[in-house]
Design a protein around this motif. Structure first.
Motif, PDB file in Angstrom:
ATOM      1  N   GLY A   1     198.951 -27.218 103.798  1.00  0.00           N
ATOM      2  CA  GLY A   1     199.173 -28.620 103.459  1.00  0.00           C
ATOM      3  C   GLY A   1     197.899 -29.429 103.378  1.00  0.00           C
ATOM      4  N   GLY A   2     198.019 -30.555 102.677  1.00  0.00           N
ATOM      5  CA  GLY A   2     196.860 -31.395 102.417  1.00  0.00           C
ATOM      6  C   GLY A   2     196.155 -31.869 103.673  1.00  0.00           C
ATOM      7  N   CYS A   3     196.913 -32.189 104.714  1.00  0.00           N
ATOM      8  CA  CYS A   3     196.302 -32.748 105.922  1.00  0.00           C
ATOM      9  C   CYS A   3     195.304 -31.796 106.550  1.00  0.00           C
ATOM     10  N   THR A   4     195.623 -30.504 106.538  1.00  0.00           N
ATOM     11  CA  THR A   4     194.728 -29.563 107.189  1.00  0.00           C
ATOM     12  C   THR A   4     193.597 -29.154 106.259  1.00  0.00           C
ATOM     13  N   ILE A   5     193.684 -29.520 104.989  1.00  0.00           N
ATOM     14  CA  ILE A   5     192.587 -29.199 104.080  1.00  0.00           C
ATOM     15  C   ILE A   5     191.506 -30.274 104.189  1.00  0.00           C
TER      16      ILE A   5
ATOM     17  N   ALA B   1     200.316 -26.067 110.446  1.00  0.00           N
ATOM     18  CA  ALA B   1     201.290 -26.720 109.595  1.00  0.00           C
ATOM     19  C   ALA B   1     201.406 -28.184 109.984  1.00  0.00           C
ATOM     20  N   GLY B   2     200.628 -29.023 109.353  1.00  0.00           N
ATOM     21  CA  GLY B   2     200.765 -30.454 109.600  1.00  0.00           C
ATOM     22  C   GLY B   2     199.439 -31.107 109.944  1.00  0.00           C
ATOM     23  N   THR B   3     199.540 -32.423 110.157  1.00  0.00           N
ATOM     24  CA  THR B   3     198.338 -33.200 110.433  1.00  0.00           C
ATOM     25  C   THR B   3     197.809 -32.892 111.824  1.00  0.00           C
ATOM     26  N   ILE B   4     196.520 -32.702 111.925  1.00  0.00           N
ATOM     27  CA  ILE B   4     195.905 -32.518 113.234  1.00  0.00           C
ATOM     28  C   ILE B   4     195.358 -33.876 113.665  1.00  0.00           C
ATOM     29  N   SER B   5     195.971 -34.467 114.673  1.00  0.00           N
ATOM     30  CA  SER B   5     195.442 -35.748 115.139  1.00  0.00           C
ATOM     31  C   SER B   5     194.250 -35.475 116.036  1.00  0.00           C
ATOM     32  N   ARG B   6     193.459 -36.514 116.268  1.00  0.00           N
ATOM     33  CA  ARG B   6     192.280 -36.301 117.110  1.00  0.00           C
ATOM     34  C   ARG B   6     192.679 -35.937 118.526  1.00  0.00           C
ATOM     35  N   LYS B   7     193.834 -36.436 118.946  1.00  0.00           N
ATOM     36  CA  LYS B   7     194.299 -36.087 120.282  1.00  0.00           C
ATOM     37  C   LYS B   7     194.676 -34.612 120.331  1.00  0.00           C
ATOM     38  N   MET B   8     195.155 -34.102 119.207  1.00  0.00           N
ATOM     39  CA  MET B   8     195.615 -32.711 119.150  1.00  0.00           C
ATOM     40  C   MET B   8     194.456 -31.764 118.909  1.00  0.00           C
ATOM     41  N   GLY B   9     193.365 -32.253 118.345  1.00  0.00           N
ATOM     42  CA  GLY B   9     192.245 -31.388 117.973  1.00  0.00           C
ATOM     43  C   GLY B   9     191.813 -30.428 119.076  1.00  0.00           C
TER      44      GLY B   9
ATOM     45  N   GLN C   1     189.849 -44.251 108.746  1.00  0.00           N
ATOM     46  CA  GLN C   1     190.905 -43.524 109.467  1.00  0.00           C
ATOM     47  C   GLN C   1     190.369 -43.098 110.835  1.00  0.00           C
ATOM     48  N   TYR C   2     191.093 -43.468 111.881  1.00  0.00           N
ATOM     49  CA  TYR C   2     190.605 -43.200 113.223  1.00  0.00           C
ATOM     50  C   TYR C   2     191.382 -42.116 113.931  1.00  0.00           C
ATOM     51  N   ALA C   3     192.558 -41.725 113.375  1.00  0.00           N
ATOM     52  CA  ALA C   3     193.497 -40.973 114.200  1.00  0.00           C
ATOM     53  C   ALA C   3     193.520 -39.483 113.928  1.00  0.00           C
ATOM     54  N   ILE C   4     193.011 -39.035 112.786  1.00  0.00           N
ATOM     55  CA  ILE C   4     193.228 -37.617 112.474  1.00  0.00           C
ATOM     56  C   ILE C   4     191.906 -36.882 112.278  1.00  0.00           C
ATOM     57  N   VAL C   5     191.983 -35.564 112.403  1.00  0.00           N
ATOM     58  CA  VAL C   5     190.859 -34.687 112.087  1.00  0.00           C
ATOM     59  C   VAL C   5     190.986 -34.365 110.605  1.00  0.00           C
ATOM     60  N   GLU C   6     189.988 -34.726 109.831  1.00  0.00           N
ATOM     61  CA  GLU C   6     190.126 -34.575 108.386  1.00  0.00           C
ATOM     62  C   GLU C   6     189.746 -33.162 107.965  1.00  0.00           C
ATOM     63  N   GLY C   7     190.674 -32.270 108.135  1.00  0.00           N
ATOM     64  CA  GLY C   7     190.443 -30.884 107.752  1.00  0.00           C
ATOM     65  C   GLY C   7     190.364 -29.985 108.970  1.00  0.00           C
ATOM     66  N   ALA C   8     191.184 -28.911 108.925  1.00  0.00           N
ATOM     67  CA  ALA C   8     191.215 -27.988 110.062  1.00  0.00           C
ATOM     68  C   ALA C   8     189.895 -27.257 110.214  1.00  0.00           C
ATOM     69  N   ASP C   9     189.157 -27.095 109.101  1.00  0.00           N
ATOM     70  CA  ASP C   9     187.921 -26.317 109.187  1.00  0.00           C
ATOM     71  C   ASP C   9     186.825 -27.057 109.940  1.00  0.00           C
ATOM     72  N   LYS C  10     187.109 -28.287 110.347  1.00  0.00           N
ATOM     73  CA  LYS C  10     186.147 -28.955 111.221  1.00  0.00           C
ATOM     74  C   LYS C  10     186.270 -28.431 112.646  1.00  0.00           C
TER      75      LYS C  10
ATOM     76  N   PHE D   1     196.606 -38.907 104.502  1.00  0.00           N
ATOM     77  CA  PHE D   1     196.208 -39.802 105.594  1.00  0.00           C
ATOM     78  C   PHE D   1     194.707 -40.053 105.603  1.00  0.00           C
ATOM     79  N   LYS D   2     194.046 -39.646 104.550  1.00  0.00           N
ATOM     80  CA  LYS D   2     192.599 -39.827 104.509  1.00  0.00           C
ATOM     81  C   LYS D   2     192.287 -41.153 103.841  1.00  0.00           C
ATOM     82  N   TYR D   3     191.585 -42.008 104.513  1.00  0.00           N
ATOM     83  CA  TYR D   3     191.094 -43.228 103.892  1.00  0.00           C
ATOM     84  C   TYR D   3     189.906 -43.707 104.710  1.00  0.00           C
ATOM     85  N   PRO D   4     189.048 -44.502 104.131  1.00  0.00           N
ATOM     86  CA  PRO D   4     187.889 -44.953 104.897  1.00  0.00           C
ATOM     87  C   PRO D   4     188.354 -45.734 106.117  1.00  0.00           C
TER      88      PRO D   4
END
Lengths: 375, 158, 174
Positions: C114-118, C86-94, C128-137, C123-126
Motif C-alpha cells: 500500500g501507498g502508506c508504506t511506500i 499492511a497499513g500506515t506506520i505511525s510514528r508511535k508504531m515505528g 505531516q507529524y504523525a506517520i513514518v513516510e515509507g517503511a524503508d525508513k 497521508f503525505k503532506y508538508p
C-alpha cells in the motif's frame, strides 16, 4: 546490591503486569492493553491507543472541503461508504444542497450493503478470536459478494469515495441492481446457516453468555452508542432518532437485547444484518429514475461562517462530524466524533474482574477499528 | 417535556451561563450556551442529573482572533436528540476544570484535547498524551504548528 | 527438452547410469534451501490499518493465499519469515515495527503493502507529524505493492515476486 532487591509483600507476590499488543492477533489492529493481573484475573486494564494516529483532523485544516473527501472512508475503513457519504451529507446540509431522489436511494442501498459487509467481517474475526476458523471462511465468501457489488459502482473494494457533494459519481447499472436482489435472497439462507453453525454452539455460548457485561449506567457515563448500546436494551439508532438522508421513509426494526453481554452484542449485530437487508429491498423496490447529481453545484464549497454538527449511524455507532467554518474554502477545524473511541474507553471499567481469556471475547464483541479511534 | 423545562430551569440558575437565541437547524444543536470556566462542572452536573451524556468534547484554537482557546462540550440525551453545545472560553495557557469525575468519557476526551491542542484540565486523574508518539513536545492542532496551508500548497507544487 | 528413448530391457547397470546422467548433483546447499523457503513463506499476523483487511481477504476463501504456501499466518514474530506491512506506520508504531523486525529470525523478508508504506501515500503532506513516510525508513523492504489499498490479487502477485527473488538467491538481510 542487597538494597536494590526489594522483597515483594505477600499481597503483590502473585500479581503482575502483562502487555498485550500493539501486535497481537486479537486486538484488531494496533491496540495495546496494559493489564494488571492476579493469576488469570484482571485487576486493572488500561488501553493505550494512538498507534494508528494518522492526523486526519490536521489534514482537514490543510486542504479544502473537496480535497478532504477521500479521508473519511479511511478513518473507518470497514464502514467507509457510510463515512464517506456521511461527510458528503454533512457538507450538503451546511451549504444547503439538495440531492436528487435517485441518488438518495442509491446511497441508502450502498450504506446498508456496507453495514452488512462490516458486520460480516466482525462476525468472522470475532469467532476467529474465539478459536473458530470455519465461520471466518464462510463470511468472507459472502463479504466478497458485497465487495463485488460495491466495486461495480464505486471502483474500489474497501476505501470508497463514491459520494460527491450533491449526489454520486456514477449511476448504478442493472447488473448491480439484479446482483443486489440476488444477494439478499441468497444471504437470508446463509444467515440461517450461520445461526445453525454458531449460535447454538456450546463452546461459543459458554465463552460469551454472561461475559463482559456492561452495566446500564455506563451508557450515560461513557456515551456508548451503536450495537453495544442496543445490547443494553436501548433502542437508539441515529437512523431513527434523527433521520438523515431518506431513512425516515423505510420500515425497519431496531433490534435490542437486554443482558448486555458478548452474546447479546453478537445477536444484535446478526439481527441488524437482517434489518439492513429489509432496507435494501425496500430501496430497490422504490428506486426512482432520474439524475444522480444535483443541477447546480457551487464551484466553491465554502459553508457560511459557523459551526455545524452532523451525525450518521455507522456500523459501530454514532459518528458525528463537528465542522467549524470561517467562511473560506478550507475548514477551520473538523473534529470527528467516532463511536469506538467512546466504546473502547469503557474497557477500563468493564475489564477489571474478568478473566484474561475473556478479554479477547470482550474486545471482539465491541467491534473496534483502531484507525477510527486514533484518527 | 417537563424534563426539558427542568433542565432549562436548572441551567438558568447558573449565573455565568449565557444561552444564545434558538440556533438554526444547520448547527445540529438544540441549545447553544457559553459559560465561565468556573461553572462548567456545575453545568456538567446539571446535564448528568438530567440523564444526558457527554457526546463530544473538543477544543478550538482561537488565539489568532481572541487570544483564547475554546473548549466545546456537547451534551445529548438518549432518544430524540436534544443537543446542547456548551462553550468555555479560556485564555491561552490556562486550565479548565475537569469533568472526568462526572463522565467516564471525559477522561479520554480531555486527554485528547490536551494532546491535540494543549488545553490543560484541572483535577484530571491522568492527564497525559493519548494519541501522539511518546516524547512528543508539540500540540499538532494548534494553528501555528506545522506549515501554513498556503505554504503547504506551494511546497506541493499546487 | 530432448526426449530420451527408454533404455533397452536388457541394458546393464553401467549403460543405464550413462543414459541417466550423474546421480549426484553438486550445487550450493543454499540454493536448495531457497527453493524450499520460497515455497513456504510464513507471514506475520500483523495488520496496521486498511490494507490489513485486504491482507485478510487474500488469506480467506476466495483468494486463498495458501495455494502459494504463504497462508500460514504466525502471530509470533519468532516463527515468521515475511513481514507484510499492511497499513500506515505511525510514528508511535515505528519503534514497534522495528522491534518486531529484529525479533524475526533470518532469513527474513518484508513486503510494503500500500501507498502508506511506500512513501506515506494519501497521508503525505508538508507538515505531516504523525506517520513514518515509507517503511524503508525503518526496515529493508523487498517488494513494494502500490495501491490504496492494493487488491488481494496484487498482494498475491507481490508474494510471487518475492518468491522469484528468493529463488534467485541474490539478496539476504542478515
Amino acid at each position: 546490591m542487597a538494597e536494590l532487591i526489594q522483597i515483594a509483600s505477600d499481597e503483590d507476590r502473585d500479581t503482575f503486569y502483562l502487555n498485550m499488543g500493539p501486535q497481537h492477533p486479537s486486538t484488531h489492529g494496533v491496540l495495546r492493553l496494559r493489564l494488571h493481573l492476579k493469576g488469570e484475573r484482571i485487576l486493572s486494564a488500561e488501553p493505550i491507543i494512538g498507534y494508528s494516529h494518522r492526523a486526519h483532523e490536521k489534514m482537514a485544516e490543510n486542504r479544502n472541503y473537496i480535497q478532504f473527501l477521500p479521508n473519511p472512508s479511511r478513518v473507518d475503513y470497514l464502514s467507509g461508504m457510510i463515512y464517506s457519504i456521511g461527510y458528503c451529507q454533512a457538507i450538503e446540509k451546511a451549504i444547503g444542497l439538495e440531492v436528487p431522489e435517485r441518488a438518495e436511494y442509491i446511497r441508502v442501498i450502498c450504506n446498508e450493503l456496507n453495514r452488512i459487509s462490516s458486520h460480516l467481517l466482525w462476525f468472522g474475526t470475532f469467532l476467529l478470536d474465539l478459536g473458530g476458523v470455519t465461520p471466518f471462511l464462510y463470511c468472507f465468501d459472502d463479504r466478497e459478494k458485497i465487495l463485488d457489488l460495491l466495486d461495480l459502482v464505486s471502483g474500489s473494494r474497501l476505501t470508497y469515495c463514491y459520494g460527491r457533494f450533491g449526489g454520486l459519481v456514477n449511476d448504478v447499472t442493472d447488473d448491480f441492481l439484479e446482483g443486489t436482489a440476488r444477494f439478499c435472497t441468497a444471504f437470508r439462507e446463509r444467515l440461517r446457516e450461520y445461526d445453525r453453525l454458531v449460535t447454538q454452539n456450546v463452546i461459543f455460548r459458554n465463552r460469551t453468555i454472561g461475559v463482559g457485561v456492561m452495566r446500564p449506567e455506563l451508557a450515560q457515563q461513557f456515551g456508548i452508542t451503536g450495537p453495544c448500546l442496543r445490547a443494553m436494551g436501548m433502542a437508539r439508532d441515529v437512523r431513527r432518532d434523527e433521520p438523515y438522508g431518506i431513512y425516515d421513509r423505510f420500515e425497519f426494526d431496531i433490534p435490542t437485547r437486554t443482558a448486555s453481554d458478548c452474546f447479546d452484542r453478537y445477536l444484535v449485530r446478526i439481527a441488524e444484518m437482517e434489518q439492513s437487508m429489509r432496507i435494501v429491498e425496500q430501496a430497490l423496490a422504490k428506486l426512482p429514475d432520474g439524475p444522480i447529481m444535483a443541477k447546480k453545484i457551487p464551484r466553491k464549497i465554502a459553508p457560511a461562517k459557523g459551526e455545524y454538527y452532523f451525525a450518521v449511524e455507522s456500523a459501530r455507532g454514532h459518528f458525528g462530524m463537528f465542522i467549524v467554518s470561517d467562511g473560506s474554502e478550507i475548514p477551520y477545524r473538523i473534529h470527528l466524533r467516532t463511536p469506538s473511541f467512546a466504546n473502547l474507553s469503557t474497557m477500563r471499567t468493564v475489564l477489571p474482574g474478568t478473566l484474561l481469556a475473556d478479554t479477547v471475547s470482550i474486545l471482539g464483541s465491541i467491534d473496534i477499528v483502531l484507525p477510527e479511534i486514533d484518527r | 417535556m417537563s424534563e426539558a423545562s427542568g433542565l432549562a430551569a436548572a441551567l438558568a440558575g447558573i449565573a455565568s451561563l449565557k444561552t444564545a437565541e434558538a440556533p438554526d437547524a444547520k448547527s445540529g444543536c438544540q441549545g447553544l450556551h457559553t459559560v465561565g470556566r468556573e461553572a462548567i462542572v456545575e453545568v456538567g452536573r446539571v446535564f448528568r442529573e438530567a440523564g444526558y451524556m457527554l457526546e463530544m468534547l473538543t477544543a478550538l484554537d482561537m488565539r489568532a482572533a481572541e487570544q483564547a482557546m475554546h473548549v466545546v462540550y456537547q451534551f445529548n440525551r438518549f432518544g430524540a436528540p436534544d443537543r446542547h453545545r456548551v462553550r468555555v472560553v479560556v485564555p491561552a495557557g490556562e486550565a479548565v476544570p475537569s469533568l472526568a469525575d462526572l463522565f467516564g468519557s471525559a477522561n479520554w476526551y480531555e486527554r485528547e484535547a490536551f494532546d491535540m491542542l494543549g488545553v490543560r484540565f484541572d483535577g484530571h486523574p491522568y492527564l497525559v498524551r493519548i494519541l501522539t508518539e511518546e516524547g512528543a513536545d508539540y500540540h499538532p492542532l494548534l494553528k501555528d504548528f506545522g506549515v501554513a496551508p498556503a505554504a503547504a500548497e506551494e511546497a506541493a507544487g499546487g | 527438452m530432448k526426449e530420451t528413448p527408454p533404455p533397452p530391457a536388457n541394458a546393464t547397470t553401467e549403460e543405464l547410469l550413462t543414459q541417466l546422467g550423474p546421480l549426484v548433483h553438486l550445487d550450493v546447499l543454499e540454493n536448495l534451501l531457497n527453493q524450499a523457503r520460497a515455497r513456504s513463506l510464513w507471514p506475520l499476523t500483523f495488520g496496521l490499518a486498511c490494507c490489513a483487511i485486504e491482507m485478510m481477504a487474500a488469506g480467506a476463501s476466495r483468494f486463498d493465499m495458501d495455494r502459494f504456501g504463504s497462508g500460514v499466518f504466525r502471530p509470533s514474530a519468532r516463527q515468521a519469515d515475511v513481514m507484510i506491512l499492511a497499513g500506515t506506520i505511525s510514528r508511535k508504531m515505528g519503534p514497534v515495527v522495528k522491534a518486531l523486525w529484529d525479533q524475526m529470525p533470518s532469513p527474513k523478508w518484508a513486503i510494503a503493502m500500500g501507498g502508506c508504506t511506500i512513501d506515506g501515500g494519501p497521508f503525505k503532506y508538508p507538515g505531516q507529524y504523525a506517520i513514518v513516510e515509507g517503511a524503508d525508513k525503518i526496515i529493508p523492504v523487498d517488494v513494494y505493492i502500490p495501491g490504496c489499498p492494493p487488491r488481494p490479487e496484487a498482494l498475491i502477485n507481490g508474494l510471487l515476486m518475492l518468491e522469484q527473488k528468493i529463488k534467485a538467491g541474490k539478496k539476504f538481510h542478515v
